[in-house]
Write an enzyme that holds these catalytic residues in place. Structure first.
Site, PDB file in Angstrom:
ATOM      1  N   ASN A   1      16.877 -24.481  13.068  1.00 46.57           N
ATOM      2  CA  ASN A   1      16.552 -25.289  14.254  1.00 46.57           C
ATOM      3  C   ASN A   1      16.751 -26.783  14.026  1.00 46.57           C
ATOM      4  O   ASN A   1      16.106 -27.603  14.672  1.00 46.57           O
ATOM      5  CB  ASN A   1      15.112 -25.013  14.698  1.00 46.57           C
ATOM      6  CG  ASN A   1      14.867 -23.550  14.989  1.00 46.57           C
ATOM      7  OD1 ASN A   1      14.420 -22.826  14.114  1.00 46.57           O
ATOM      8  ND2 ASN A   1      15.184 -23.113  16.197  1.00 46.57           N
ATOM      9  N   ARG A  28      13.477 -23.048   6.307  1.00 47.70           N
ATOM     10  CA  ARG A  28      14.099 -21.727   6.183  1.00 47.70           C
ATOM     11  C   ARG A  28      15.577 -21.842   5.833  1.00 47.70           C
ATOM     12  O   ARG A  28      16.173 -20.894   5.332  1.00 47.70           O
ATOM     13  CB  ARG A  28      13.960 -20.963   7.518  1.00 47.70           C
ATOM     14  CG  ARG A  28      12.550 -20.518   7.830  1.00 47.70           C
ATOM     15  CD  ARG A  28      12.388 -20.161   9.305  1.00 47.70           C
ATOM     16  NE  ARG A  28      12.351 -21.350  10.132  1.00 47.70           N
ATOM     17  CZ  ARG A  28      13.167 -21.584  11.149  1.00 47.70           C
ATOM     18  NH1 ARG A  28      14.110 -20.723  11.468  1.00 47.70           N
ATOM     19  NH2 ARG A  28      13.069 -22.703  11.848  1.00 47.70           N
ATOM     20  N   PHE A  35      11.890 -20.791  17.406  1.00 52.22           N
ATOM     21  CA  PHE A  35      12.183 -21.182  16.030  1.00 52.22           C
ATOM     22  C   PHE A  35      12.846 -19.982  15.367  1.00 52.22           C
ATOM     23  O   PHE A  35      12.185 -19.003  15.038  1.00 52.22           O
ATOM     24  CB  PHE A  35      10.898 -21.574  15.297  1.00 52.22           C
ATOM     25  CG  PHE A  35      10.497 -22.994  15.532  1.00 52.22           C
ATOM     26  CD1 PHE A  35      10.435 -23.896  14.490  1.00 52.22           C
ATOM     27  CD2 PHE A  35      10.182 -23.435  16.807  1.00 52.22           C
ATOM     28  CE1 PHE A  35      10.081 -25.214  14.705  1.00 52.22           C
ATOM     29  CE2 PHE A  35       9.815 -24.750  17.042  1.00 52.22           C
ATOM     30  CZ  PHE A  35       9.760 -25.644  15.998  1.00 52.22           C
ATOM     31  N   CYS A  36      14.164 -20.048  15.165  1.00 50.33           N
ATOM     32  CA  CYS A  36      14.920 -18.861  14.779  1.00 50.33           C
ATOM     33  C   CYS A  36      15.854 -19.148  13.618  1.00 50.33           C
ATOM     34  O   CYS A  36      16.128 -20.291  13.279  1.00 50.33           O
ATOM     35  CB  CYS A  36      15.752 -18.348  15.963  1.00 50.33           C
ATOM     36  SG  CYS A  36      14.793 -18.072  17.447  1.00 50.33           S
ATOM     37  N   THR A  37      16.341 -18.065  13.014  1.00 49.82           N
ATOM     38  CA  THR A  37      17.408 -18.143  12.028  1.00 49.82           C
ATOM     39  C   THR A  37      18.528 -17.214  12.475  1.00 49.82           C
ATOM     40  O   THR A  37      18.285 -16.031  12.723  1.00 49.82           O
ATOM     41  CB  THR A  37      16.921 -17.723  10.634  1.00 49.82           C
ATOM     42  OG1 THR A  37      15.836 -18.562  10.231  1.00 49.82           O
ATOM     43  CG2 THR A  37      18.050 -17.826   9.613  1.00 49.82           C
TER      44      THR A  37
END
Length: 399
Positions: free
Chosen positions: A324, A337, A144-146
């Protein structure tokens, strides 16, 4: 036993999707740090060590020095997962997952040189090979990234950055107010210089015990990060376990990322290969280059590009930010986010795009949260590559 494996994969990756609605969490409001005190300290990046990996060595030898240096900490990651997978009474699920994954590997379902590289690491760690392979595969499905790519106002520099968020739902430490797996992964974050024929081929950030790259850059050529989809293609993974894709050209994203840097020299080559490759699971490829406008998010399913978002293509076109979720899908209620991140980038403004500026955005809540392992900031044009271990001070949202 294989249905149990599928259930475990679903449990570990999809529990949050039951909370899907688009509202802000009133108890943990967004907090953009742009315009506040200077929090960027490049000396903190020195805490994440650099290693050299020589791709001319036999595959089993390439990652042994990293495995030896992090043996205790990688085994601690195994301990967290083993504890988590005791969730099913009477079933040693961690051992079961390892055994089934090892059988898949024995059938040739992990390609070389990656298979031999993992075998070399397992020899050093003295852990079951199946569990180590599972850990590599699991990273592919549950990041789970930005990621952000941004162009400076003078068009001379391009910055690419990402927060690696990993560990949600994996053993909450009440005393530390943090996720056990996230904390364990912070201790195995490493940077690697990959060499071939005596020359630096590319730089990457990853986790010790993993032979792929999570974020990487070929200095003065191109950069890449990959974000997993919130709903990975678990049926494909299950079919992989059952041998359906043996001897096919389907690629694991984590290995394909490395292949790109070993075989492409520029943004356009990487973009074309990302569009062509057949993948086991869909993903978001965030790509940066050195020329003005060379920044894209390629939304991939297993066979083709579903959509591409480019710099200078629409509103706020000097940056692209990807979490995501598909562009036309709302984020989860517990994991929005994207909207606060975009708002913080707008507050930063194009004139302030820099290592400092992007780091500040990625250190703003909820882009920074309790699952954030580290932040990577890259300047493709200047060749800068910095990795920072992150910590989200309370009050901080758990996802």
């Amino acid at each position: 036993m294989k249905p149990i494996v599928v259930c475990l994969l679903v449990l570990a990756t999809l529990l949050p999707t039951t909370f899907q609605r688009k509202v802000e969490n009133p108890d943990f409001p967004a907090n953009c740090l742009v315009g506040g005190p200077d929090i960027y300290d490049p000396t903190q990046a020195e805490k994440v060590p650099w290693f050299d990996v020589n791709l001319d060595l036999p595959p089993r030898q390439r990652f042994k020095q990293i495995a030896a240096a992090y043996k205790k900490d990688i085994r601690a990651v195994f301990d967290v997962l083993n504890y988590f997978f005791t969730i099913i009474p009477g079933v040693n699920a961690w051992e079961l997952l390892g055994n089934i994954t090892a059988k898949a590997m024995d059938k040739g379902m992990i390609m070389n040189p990656y298979k031999d590289e993992v075998l070399g690491i397992a020899e050093v760690l003295e852990v079951p090979i199946g569990n180590l392979v599972f850990l590599n595969i699991f990273y592919e499905m549950s990041r789970f990234c930005t990621s952000i790519v941004a162009q400076t106002e003078d068009n001379k520099d391009l910055y690419h950055a990402r927060n690696l968020d990993f560990g949600q739902l994996f053993v909450w430490d009440i005393a530390a107010q943090s996720w056990g797996l996230t904390d364990a992964l912070k201790k195995v974050s490493v940077n690697i210089n990959f060499f071939k024929n005596g020359q630096l081929l590319f730089k990457g950030s990853t986790l010790a015990g993993h032979v792929g790259v999570l974020t990487a850059m070929k200095p003065h050529h191109f950069s890449l990060s990959m974000n997993a989809k919130v709903q990975p293609d678990l049926f494909n993974v299950a079919r992989w376990y059952m041998g359906a894709y043996a001897n096919t050209d389907l690629q694991f994203v984590m290995y394909f990322e490395r292949w790109l840097f070993e075989n492409c020299m520029d943004f356009q080559c990487a973009r074309e290969k990302i569009a062509e490759v057949k993948l086991l699971t869909g993903a978001y490829f965030i790509l940066g280059g050195v020329n003005p406008g060379e920044g894209s998010v390629l939304v991939r399913n297993t066979t083709s590009v579903q959509f591409e978002r480019k710099l200078f293509d629409g509103d706020n076109d000097w940056f692209v930010l990807q979490t995501n979720y598909d562009p036309d899908k709302d984020p989860l209620f517990i994991d929005n986010r994207r909207d606060p991140g975009n708002a913080c980038m707008k507050k930063l403004g194009r004139s302030n795009v820099s290592m400092k500026g992007i780091y500040t955005v990625l250190s703003s809540k909820p882009t920074l949260n309790k699952t954030t392992v580290h932040t990577v900031i890259m300047s493709v044009t200047k060749g800068y590559f910095e990795t920072f271990i992150q910590k989200c001070p309370n009050p901080c949202w758990a996802f």
